[in-house]
Motif scaffolding. Structure first.
Motif, short mmCIF file in Angstrom:
data_model
loop_
_atom_site.label_atom_id
_atom_site.label_comp_id
_atom_site.label_asym_id
_atom_site.label_seq_id
_atom_site.Cartn_x
_atom_site.Cartn_y
_atom_site.Cartn_z
N LYS A 42 0.74 -1.39 -0.04
CA LYS A 42 0.11 -0.06 0.10
C LYS A 42 1.09 1.42 -0.04
CE LYS A 42 -3.57 2.41 2.87
NZ LYS A 42 -4.46 2.34 3.74
N TRP A 46 1.16 4.24 -2.71
CA TRP A 46 1.11 5.44 -2.70
C TRP A 46 2.12 6.16 -2.97
CZ3 TRP A 46 -3.13 8.56 -1.88
CH2 TRP A 46 -4.54 7.93 -1.61
N MET A 63 -7.76 6.03 -5.18
CA MET A 63 -6.97 4.60 -5.06
C MET A 63 -7.48 4.29 -3.60
SD MET A 63 -2.89 3.54 -5.61
CE MET A 63 -2.32 4.37 -4.32
N ASN A 64 -7.81 2.98 -3.71
CA ASN A 64 -8.30 2.59 -2.23
C ASN A 64 -7.75 1.32 -2.20
OD1 ASN A 64 -9.62 2.02 -0.04
ND2 ASN A 64 -11.68 1.55 -0.75
N THR A 94 -17.78 9.77 14.72
CA THR A 94 -17.15 10.77 15.69
C THR A 94 -18.36 11.29 16.60
OG1 THR A 94 -16.81 12.20 14.21
CG2 THR A 94 -15.09 10.98 14.77
N GLN A 117 -14.04 1.84 8.20
CA GLN A 117 -13.32 2.74 8.91
C GLN A 117 -13.64 2.59 10.05
OE1 GLN A 117 -15.13 3.62 5.87
NE2 GLN A 117 -12.86 4.01 5.31
N TRP A 118 -14.56 1.72 10.84
CA TRP A 118 -14.82 1.63 12.21
C TRP A 118 -14.77 0.20 12.62
CZ3 TRP A 118 -14.75 5.68 15.48
CH2 TRP A 118 -14.86 7.12 14.85
N TYR A 132 -11.43 4.25 15.29
CA TYR A 132 -11.10 4.69 13.82
C TYR A 132 -10.19 3.59 13.32
CZ TYR A 132 -11.48 7.63 9.87
OH TYR A 132 -11.67 8.20 8.58
N GLN A 134 -7.90 3.74 11.10
CA GLN A 134 -6.71 4.45 10.42
C GLN A 134 -5.52 4.62 11.59
OE1 GLN A 134 -7.48 8.39 9.31
NE2 GLN A 134 -5.18 8.59 8.89
N TYR A 135 -5.83 4.40 12.98
CA TYR A 135 -5.06 4.24 14.01
C TYR A 135 -4.74 2.98 14.71
CZ TYR A 135 -6.07 9.33 13.26
OH TYR A 135 -6.06 10.34 12.86
N ALA B 112 -18.54 10.39 7.16
CA ALA B 112 -17.02 9.70 7.26
C ALA B 112 -16.00 10.63 7.05
CB ALA B 112 -17.11 8.66 5.89
N ASP B 115 -15.15 12.30 10.02
CA ASP B 115 -14.55 11.41 10.89
C ASP B 115 -13.17 11.59 10.55
OD1 ASP B 115 -17.01 10.99 12.43
OD2 ASP B 115 -17.08 9.07 11.34
N ALA B 116 -12.68 11.50 9.31
CA ALA B 116 -11.22 11.35 8.93
C ALA B 116 -10.47 12.63 9.15
CB ALA B 116 -11.33 11.16 7.35
N LYS B 118 -10.90 14.85 11.87
CA LYS B 118 -10.73 15.21 12.97
C LYS B 118 -8.99 15.05 13.30
CE LYS B 118 -14.49 15.33 14.80
NZ LYS B 118 -15.69 14.78 15.39
N ALA B 119 -8.24 14.21 12.62
CA ALA B 119 -6.91 14.07 12.78
C ALA B 119 -6.22 15.18 12.10
CB ALA B 119 -6.32 12.76 12.31
N PHE B 120 -6.79 15.91 11.28
CA PHE B 120 -6.01 16.88 10.37
C PHE B 120 -6.58 18.34 10.74
CE2 PHE B 120 -5.97 12.81 8.27
CZ PHE B 120 -4.60 12.72 7.94
N LYS B 145 -1.33 11.03 4.12
CA LYS B 145 -2.26 10.26 5.05
C LYS B 145 -3.51 10.82 4.93
CE LYS B 145 1.16 9.49 8.87
NZ LYS B 145 1.77 10.41 9.74
N MET B 147 -4.84 11.93 2.25
CA MET B 147 -5.27 11.38 0.95
C MET B 147 -5.86 9.89 1.06
SD MET B 147 -5.57 14.09 -1.13
CE MET B 147 -5.92 13.50 -2.83
N MET B 148 -4.98 9.06 1.82
CA MET B 148 -5.33 7.71 1.92
C MET B 148 -6.57 7.61 2.71
SD MET B 148 -1.87 5.82 3.43
CE MET B 148 -0.32 5.60 2.38
N ALA B 149 -6.78 8.36 3.81
CA ALA B 149 -8.07 8.46 4.46
C ALA B 149 -9.17 8.81 3.67
CB ALA B 149 -8.20 9.36 5.46
N ALA B 152 -10.40 6.40 0.42
CA ALA B 152 -10.66 5.21 1.09
C ALA B 152 -12.26 5.33 1.26
CB ALA B 152 -9.84 4.49 2.35
N LEU B 153 -12.74 6.39 1.33
CA LEU B 153 -14.34 6.45 1.69
C LEU B 153 -15.53 6.22 0.42
CD1 LEU B 153 -13.88 9.52 4.09
CD2 LEU B 153 -13.91 7.26 4.49
#
Lengths: 141, 166
Positions: A42, A46, A63-64, A94, A117-118, A132, A134-135, B112, B115-116, B118-120, B145, B147-149, B152-153
């Motif tokens: 990944k 990227w 891109m996913n 959130t 996402q969740w 989330y 992502q973390y 979504a 949510d994403a 929030k970190a930025f 990061k 753009m990745m988030a 993906a939505l």
């Protein structure tokens, strides 16, 4: 076809890396690349994306690459926030109430995947709720 | 006289034989030659992908995959035009096109995206018709990061024209 040529390097690298369920198609001037691969692949894809389209300014590629599709329930996950604790919430979003926190670099386990996402996670202290993705980084092995 | 006749006969025979074989070659190429010629012709065809050619008694059979009906028809035409091909059996299959991209509806996409983001801090976005328009300032290192988030939505597009580097 023009966009497939522009991002050929990404498509070739994704194919070479054995990306699963790889889908590449173009619609209304945007190229869509979807698939599942490990975190290393990944990142590689990227980095190629950023090289071809600096600052992602063209807006002609979505891109996913899902690097966590293979993670099973019960798997151990590391909290990989930048610095803060990770919120554990009552629901997937959130807007839902925070019911707990997981410390940075703490190891938790995956209970269930709500969506990409969740995920529902559980800490060693027994706190359980939505976090989330992502973390959350799967712990190898 | 006794010697001359056979010599002439021999020459006539030789000429006849030469003529026969050379015209024979022109009229009847071997199946392998035709196969090679068809393969070369199909290689020049930009749309053909995985095509296999088999030739027997001048009948060329095409098999493999083509991306659409147009490609299938055009490959057949190309093969039929090759010298020595009597007829073409078109066994090419058209591959099903990949499913179109799934675009998220605006409401779930908006939440979504929120949510994403929030970190930025310093980054905001609006969603309309599946297009995420991002504005604000971001550290260059965080851009990937983000753009990745966002990508993906399942958005239709991510527009970062309003996003500048810190």
């Amino acid at each position: 076809m023009v966009l497939q040529d522009k991002y050929k390097e990404i498509i070739d690298a994704a194919t070479a890396a054995g990306t699963q369920d790889l889908l590449v198609r173009e619609q209304d001037g945007v190229l869509y690349i979807d698939g599942s691969a490990n975190g290393t692949t990944k990142q590689q894809l990227w980095d190629l994306y950023e090289k071809i389209d600096p600052d992602y300014a063209s807006g002609d590629l979505v891109m996913n690459i899902n690097s966590v599709s293979g993670v099973q329930e019960g798997a151990k996950l590391k909290i990989t926030t930048n610095s803060s604790n990770l919120n554990i919430r009552k629901g997937p979003g959130t807007t839902h109430e925070i019911i707990g926190k997981a410390a940075r670099h703490e190891i938790v386990s995956l209970v269930r995947k709500e969506n990409d996402q969740w995920w529902v996670i559980k800490t060693d202290d027994g706190e359980e709720g939505y976090s989330y993705t992502q973390y959350l980084t799967p712990v190898e092995g | 006289m006794k010697l001359k006749l056979p010599r002439i006969l021999l020459m006539v025979c030789a000429i006849a034989l030469l003529g026969a074989t050379s015209t024979g070659c022109k009229k009847k190429q071997s199946d392998a030659d035709i196969k090679a010629a068809v393969e070369t012709a199909l290689k020049a065809e930009p749309m053909s992908t995985v095509t296999m050619v088999d030739v027997k008694d001048g009948v060329a059979t095409l098999s493999g995959e083509c991306k659409d009906d147009m490609c299938k028809a055009s490959c057949e035409k190309t093969a039929a035009a090759v010298k020595g091909v009597k007829s073409v059996v078109n066994n090419l299959t058209v591959v099903a096109p990949p499913p179109p991209p799934v675009i998220a509806a605006d409401d779930p996409l908006t939440s979504a995206v929120n949510d994403a983001l929030k970190a930025f801090s310093g980054v905001s976005a609006t969603v309309k018709d599946g297009i995420i328009s991002v504005t604000g300032k971001i550290a260059k290192a965080d851009r990937q990061k983000l753009m990745m988030a966002l990508q993906a939505l399942k958005p239709k597009k991510v527009d970062v024209a309003g996003l500048t580097n810190n």
